[in-house]
Write a protein that holds these residues in place. Structure first.
Motif, PDB file in Angstrom:
ATOM      1  N   GLN A  35       0.770  -1.089  -0.033  1.00 14.98           N
ATOM      2  CA  GLN A  35      -0.115  -0.123   0.142  1.00 14.98           C
ATOM      3  C   GLN A  35       0.981   1.363   0.226  1.00 14.98           C
ATOM      4  O   GLN A  35       0.960   2.304  -0.711  1.00 14.98           O
ATOM      5  CB  GLN A  35      -0.708  -0.152   1.552  1.00 14.98           C
ATOM      6  CG  GLN A  35      -2.001  -0.739   0.928  1.00 14.98           C
ATOM      7  CD  GLN A  35      -3.065  -1.404   2.405  1.00 14.98           C
ATOM      8  OE1 GLN A  35      -2.533  -1.657   3.083  1.00 14.98           O
ATOM      9  NE2 GLN A  35      -4.415  -0.480   2.248  1.00 14.98           N
ATOM     10  N   VAL A  65       2.097   1.505  -3.415  1.00 14.45           N
ATOM     11  CA  VAL A  65       1.077   2.283  -4.260  1.00 14.45           C
ATOM     12  C   VAL A  65       1.395   4.338  -4.206  1.00 14.45           C
ATOM     13  O   VAL A  65       1.150   4.896  -4.869  1.00 14.45           O
ATOM     14  CB  VAL A  65      -0.143   1.619  -4.013  1.00 14.45           C
ATOM     15  CG1 VAL A  65      -0.927   2.551  -5.126  1.00 14.45           C
ATOM     16  CG2 VAL A  65      -0.002   0.488  -4.958  1.00 14.45           C
ATOM     17  N   THR A 114       3.174   0.031 -12.642  1.00 18.14           N
ATOM     18  CA  THR A 114       2.303  -0.660 -12.895  1.00 18.14           C
ATOM     19  C   THR A 114       2.405  -2.228 -11.831  1.00 18.14           C
ATOM     20  O   THR A 114       3.263  -1.863 -10.636  1.00 18.14           O
ATOM     21  CB  THR A 114       2.963  -2.106 -14.276  1.00 18.14           C
ATOM     22  OG1 THR A 114       4.862  -1.729 -13.682  1.00 18.14           O
ATOM     23  CG2 THR A 114       3.560  -0.601 -16.019  1.00 18.14           C
ATOM     24  N   ARG A 115       1.521  -2.922 -11.945  1.00 21.68           N
ATOM     25  CA  ARG A 115       1.512  -4.548 -11.024  1.00 21.68           C
ATOM     26  C   ARG A 115       3.228  -4.840 -10.528  1.00 21.68           C
ATOM     27  O   ARG A 115       3.953  -5.197  -9.501  1.00 21.68           O
ATOM     28  CB  ARG A 115       0.781  -5.434 -11.978  1.00 21.68           C
ATOM     29  CG  ARG A 115       0.605  -6.263 -11.194  1.00 21.68           C
ATOM     30  CD  ARG A 115      -0.752  -7.440 -10.813  1.00 21.68           C
ATOM     31  NE  ARG A 115      -1.112  -8.420 -10.395  1.00 21.68           N
ATOM     32  CZ  ARG A 115       0.173  -9.772 -10.268  1.00 21.68           C
ATOM     33  NH1 ARG A 115       1.121  -9.812 -10.213  1.00 21.68           N
ATOM     34  NH2 ARG A 115      -0.614 -10.901  -9.079  1.00 21.68           N
ATOM     35  N   LEU A 120      -0.606  -8.454  -3.231  1.00 27.24           N
ATOM     36  CA  LEU A 120      -1.149  -7.312  -4.547  1.00 27.24           C
ATOM     37  C   LEU A 120      -2.826  -7.516  -4.208  1.00 27.24           C
ATOM     38  O   LEU A 120      -4.025  -6.431  -4.868  1.00 27.24           O
ATOM     39  CB  LEU A 120      -0.176  -7.192  -5.143  1.00 27.24           C
ATOM     40  CG  LEU A 120      -0.435  -6.122  -5.794  1.00 27.24           C
ATOM     41  CD1 LEU A 120      -0.502  -4.855  -5.312  1.00 27.24           C
ATOM     42  CD2 LEU A 120       0.564  -5.929  -7.713  1.00 27.24           C
ATOM     43  N   GLN A 121      -2.636  -8.999  -5.556  1.00 25.33           N
ATOM     44  CA  GLN A 121      -4.232  -9.206  -5.322  1.00 25.33           C
ATOM     45  C   GLN A 121      -5.326  -9.311  -4.612  1.00 25.33           C
ATOM     46  O   GLN A 121      -6.169  -9.115  -4.268  1.00 25.33           O
ATOM     47  CB  GLN A 121      -3.964 -10.930  -5.526  1.00 25.33           C
ATOM     48  CG  GLN A 121      -5.475 -10.976  -6.144  1.00 25.33           C
ATOM     49  CD  GLN A 121      -6.349 -10.177  -7.720  1.00 25.33           C
ATOM     50  OE1 GLN A 121      -5.051 -10.884  -8.641  1.00 25.33           O
ATOM     51  NE2 GLN A 121      -6.790 -10.477  -7.918  1.00 25.33           N
ATOM     52  N   ASP A 135      -6.719  -6.106  -3.764  1.00 25.45           N
ATOM     53  CA  ASP A 135      -7.414  -5.683  -4.776  1.00 25.45           C
ATOM     54  C   ASP A 135      -8.990  -5.971  -4.552  1.00 25.45           C
ATOM     55  O   ASP A 135      -9.945  -5.481  -4.266  1.00 25.45           O
ATOM     56  CB  ASP A 135      -7.175  -5.897  -6.543  1.00 25.45           C
ATOM     57  CG  ASP A 135      -7.874  -6.013  -7.331  1.00 25.45           C
ATOM     58  OD1 ASP A 135      -8.445  -4.530  -7.469  1.00 25.45           O
ATOM     59  OD2 ASP A 135      -7.607  -6.759  -8.815  1.00 25.45           O
ATOM     60  N   VAL A 160      -6.481  -1.094  -2.602  1.00 25.34           N
ATOM     61  CA  VAL A 160      -5.408  -0.923  -4.038  1.00 25.34           C
ATOM     62  C   VAL A 160      -6.831  -1.384  -5.521  1.00 25.34           C
ATOM     63  O   VAL A 160      -8.139  -2.176  -5.092  1.00 25.34           O
ATOM     64  CB  VAL A 160      -4.471  -1.571  -4.678  1.00 25.34           C
ATOM     65  CG1 VAL A 160      -3.659  -1.307  -3.239  1.00 25.34           C
ATOM     66  CG2 VAL A 160      -4.904  -2.944  -4.985  1.00 25.34           C
ATOM     67  N   ILE A 177      -6.603  -2.431  -9.872  1.00 20.30           N
ATOM     68  CA  ILE A 177      -5.765  -2.844 -10.451  1.00 20.30           C
ATOM     69  C   ILE A 177      -6.493  -2.580 -11.938  1.00 20.30           C
ATOM     70  O   ILE A 177      -7.521  -3.554 -11.871  1.00 20.30           O
ATOM     71  CB  ILE A 177      -5.223  -4.329  -9.975  1.00 20.30           C
ATOM     72  CG1 ILE A 177      -3.964  -4.486  -8.886  1.00 20.30           C
ATOM     73  CG2 ILE A 177      -3.812  -4.815 -11.299  1.00 20.30           C
ATOM     74  CD1 ILE A 177      -4.102  -5.502  -8.746  1.00 20.30           C
ATOM     75  N   GLN A 230      -2.098  -1.798 -13.941  1.00 20.62           N
ATOM     76  CA  GLN A 230      -1.369  -0.297 -13.790  1.00 20.62           C
ATOM     77  C   GLN A 230      -1.989  -0.249 -12.039  1.00 20.62           C
ATOM     78  O   GLN A 230      -3.961  -1.218 -11.591  1.00 20.62           O
ATOM     79  CB  GLN A 230      -1.908   1.256 -13.589  1.00 20.62           C
ATOM     80  CG  GLN A 230      -1.435   1.168 -14.644  1.00 20.62           C
ATOM     81  CD  GLN A 230      -1.042   2.636 -15.692  1.00 20.62           C
ATOM     82  OE1 GLN A 230      -2.389   2.620 -16.055  1.00 20.62           O
ATOM     83  NE2 GLN A 230      -0.553   2.943 -15.559  1.00 20.62           N
ATOM     84  N   VAL A 231      -1.414   0.135 -10.758  1.00 20.28           N
ATOM     85  CA  VAL A 231      -2.158  -0.057  -9.353  1.00 20.28           C
ATOM     86  C   VAL A 231      -2.889   0.993  -8.988  1.00 20.28           C
ATOM     87  O   VAL A 231      -1.078   2.090  -9.133  1.00 20.28           O
ATOM     88  CB  VAL A 231      -1.035  -0.759  -8.678  1.00 20.28           C
ATOM     89  CG1 VAL A 231      -1.530  -1.183  -7.109  1.00 20.28           C
ATOM     90  CG2 VAL A 231      -0.868  -2.284  -9.088  1.00 20.28           C
TER      91      VAL A 231
END
Length: 183
Positions: free
Chosen positions: A122, A125, A142-143, A164-165, A168, A173, A175, A179-180
């Motif tokens: 976080q 990002v 980007t991811r 990260l997923q 999301d 966040v 995606i 891009q994040v």
């Protein structure tokens, strides 16, 4: 003295005064204990800042070129990673706030690698978002950039991708097209 119900009003008031004094003593001890914890936590953050340093860049130059304005900023993601490594047992970085402050929470349990990874992701990002004068997002990482930066900060690559997923999935966040964005 018997039970409080059998005692006279005078005796109950004496007992009340004793309890009030004990309460004041406990409150003072609580304050002192919390102050000690606060001092330890701020020490952790100060050490992390001294380890990670600050980034400096020219923010603007006067039209005659004689004056340059230098902006120093902390690498918030690196700071979060360093702080999360040094916190005492049971404490975790809960979030990094828009104003740059850190929320550190005592959760009574050991910090997990997953929890640490999520707060670092976080912070990455938030750090990598570029906005215009109207605060509209003009560039997002980007991811792969986010994951690469997390790996540089000590998060395993598979864990970074998985977390990260998860961020999301829970709306922390977004995606979109690789891009994040902040959630």
């Amino acid at each position: 003295m018997g039970s409080d119900e059998e005692a006279s009003s005078h005796e109950r008031m004496q007992r009340y005064e004793q309890l009030a004094e004990q309460e004041r003593e406990y409150r003072a001890r609580k304050r002192t204990m919390l102050d000690d914890v606060s001092e330890e936590l701020t020490g952790v953050v100060e050490r992390a800042i001294s380890m990670e340093g600050a980034n400096a860049a020219v923010d603007s130059t006067s039209s005659d070129g004689r004056t340059q304005r230098i902006k120093a900023t902390l690498d918030r993601a690196a700071l979060v990673a360093a702080v999360s490594e040094q916190l005492p047992s049971g404490f975790a970085v809960k979030s990094i706030n828009d104003d740059g402050t850190l929320s550190i929470e005592w959760s009574r349990r050991e910090t997990s690698a997953e929890q640490r990874a999520m707060v670092i992701l976080q912070a990455i990002v938030a750090e990598e978002i570029v906005t215009d004068a109207d605060e509209l997002i003009v560039e997002a990482p980007t991811r792969q950039q986010v994951i690469k930066r997390a790996v540089e900060l000590g998060v395993e690559e598979d864990l970074a991708g998985e977390r990260l997923q998860r961020l999301d999935d829970i709306g922390k966040v977004g995606i979109e097209e690789g891009q994040v964005f902040p959630g």
